[in-house]
Design a protein around this motif. Structure first.
Motif, PDB file in Angstrom:
ATOM      1  N   ASP A   1     -17.793 -34.894  -5.197  1.00  0.00           N
ATOM      2  CA  ASP A   1     -17.421 -35.478  -3.908  1.00  0.00           C
ATOM      3  C   ASP A   1     -15.965 -35.941  -3.886  1.00  0.00           C
ATOM      4  N   ASP A   2     -15.480 -36.485  -4.987  1.00  0.00           N
ATOM      5  CA  ASP A   2     -14.101 -36.972  -5.018  1.00  0.00           C
ATOM      6  C   ASP A   2     -13.100 -35.823  -4.905  1.00  0.00           C
ATOM      7  N   MET A   3     -13.417 -34.675  -5.474  1.00  0.00           N
ATOM      8  CA  MET A   3     -12.532 -33.519  -5.353  1.00  0.00           C
ATOM      9  C   MET A   3     -12.557 -32.958  -3.930  1.00  0.00           C
ATOM     10  N   LEU A   4     -13.712 -33.027  -3.280  1.00  0.00           N
ATOM     11  CA  LEU A   4     -13.791 -32.634  -1.875  1.00  0.00           C
ATOM     12  C   LEU A   4     -12.916 -33.540  -1.013  1.00  0.00           C
ATOM     13  N   ALA A   5     -13.011 -34.836  -1.230  1.00  0.00           N
ATOM     14  CA  ALA A   5     -12.214 -35.780  -0.453  1.00  0.00           C
ATOM     15  C   ALA A   5     -10.726 -35.556  -0.682  1.00  0.00           C
ATOM     16  N   ARG A   6     -10.364 -35.308  -1.927  1.00  0.00           N
ATOM     17  CA  ARG A   6      -8.960 -35.063  -2.255  1.00  0.00           C
ATOM     18  C   ARG A   6      -8.452 -33.814  -1.547  1.00  0.00           C
ATOM     19  N   ALA A   7      -9.244 -32.739  -1.560  1.00  0.00           N
ATOM     20  CA  ALA A   7      -8.836 -31.487  -0.916  1.00  0.00           C
ATOM     21  C   ALA A   7      -8.757 -31.645   0.598  1.00  0.00           C
ATOM     22  N   ARG A   8      -9.676 -32.414   1.175  1.00  0.00           N
ATOM     23  CA  ARG A   8      -9.651 -32.618   2.630  1.00  0.00           C
ATOM     24  C   ARG A   8      -8.384 -33.339   3.063  1.00  0.00           C
ATOM     25  N   ALA A   9      -7.907 -34.255   2.245  1.00  0.00           N
ATOM     26  CA  ALA A   9      -6.669 -34.955   2.563  1.00  0.00           C
ATOM     27  C   ALA A   9      -5.454 -34.061   2.340  1.00  0.00           C
TER      28      ALA A   9
END
Length: 211
Positions: free
Chosen positions: A85-93
């Motif tokens: 989930d943290d990598m998803l959030a990072r990529a979305r930003a």
């Protein structure tokens, strides 16, 4: 001391398999740097062109997303699938403009449960992820399912002998012989498997191109 070492190595292995928290941010940067040649080799092996639909499965730090976008956008679409989930959030930003433009679609998922339609991709890459898959046949079957006729699945895998010499791989890594991975791809219907090797990297790497 051995208990502390085991705990440390287990934590390292866990972060590599699913980067998270403050440490995960640093791991993402290290993954992009350390895996650059392997990811670039996988992207090149897709032979993707403008307008194609492609995916990076287990994209981690996001380098593969960046390189695939360069090849297929703005006409094409890159799908990013990640379990962390943290990598998803990072990529979305990081890729907010590409997401808004429709060039990039990010979704949570895994190699054994891809959130992608049947025969929806021209190519898919997954680099340094098969170590964390329990059911390799299921993962290869999923890759075959989402590829269009003539599509390419590209797997990047560290040489198992070299990987076995790293202390943290004893904690949660499944280091399979390359022949075993090739056999699994073929059982999934991806019979034409080309094996390439990258030697000019810190850890020798195999790039398997399955059509």
């Amino acid at each position: 001391m051995s208990g502390l070492r085991t705990a440390l190595l287990t934590a390292v292995a866990g972060q590599l398999g699913r980067p998270h928290g403050l440490v995960g941010r640093g791991v993402a940067l290290l993954l992009n740097r350390g895996n650059r040649q392997a990811v670039a080799g996988a992207v090149d092996a897709t032979e993707a062109t403008a307008g194609n639909a492609v995916a990076d499965i287990g994209f981690g730090g996001g380098l593969g997303l960046e390189l695939l976008l360069r090849r297929v956008a703005p006409q094409g679409t890159v799908h990013g699938v990640e379990i962390a989930d943290d990598m998803l959030a990072r990529a979305r930003a990081r890729f907010d403009r590409q997401i808004a433009a429709g060039s990039l679609v990010l979704e949570r998922g895994s190699l054994t449960a891809l959130p992608l339609d049947d025969k929806s991709l021209d190519a898919a890459i997954t680099v340094n992820t098969v170590y964390f898959v329990t059911d390799l046949d299921a993962a290869c079957a999923e890759l075959a399912r989402v590829l269009r006729p003539g599509g390419r699945a590209v797997l990047g895998v560290g040489d198992p002998d070299a990987m076995a010499r790293l202390p943290f791989t004893a904690y949660g890594f499944a280091l399979r012989p390359i022949a075993e991975i090739v056999a699994s791809l073929r059982r999934a219907g991806l019979e034409n498997v080309e094996q390439r090797r990258l030697n000019d990297v810190a850890i020798p790497h195999h790039v398997l191109v399955a059509r």
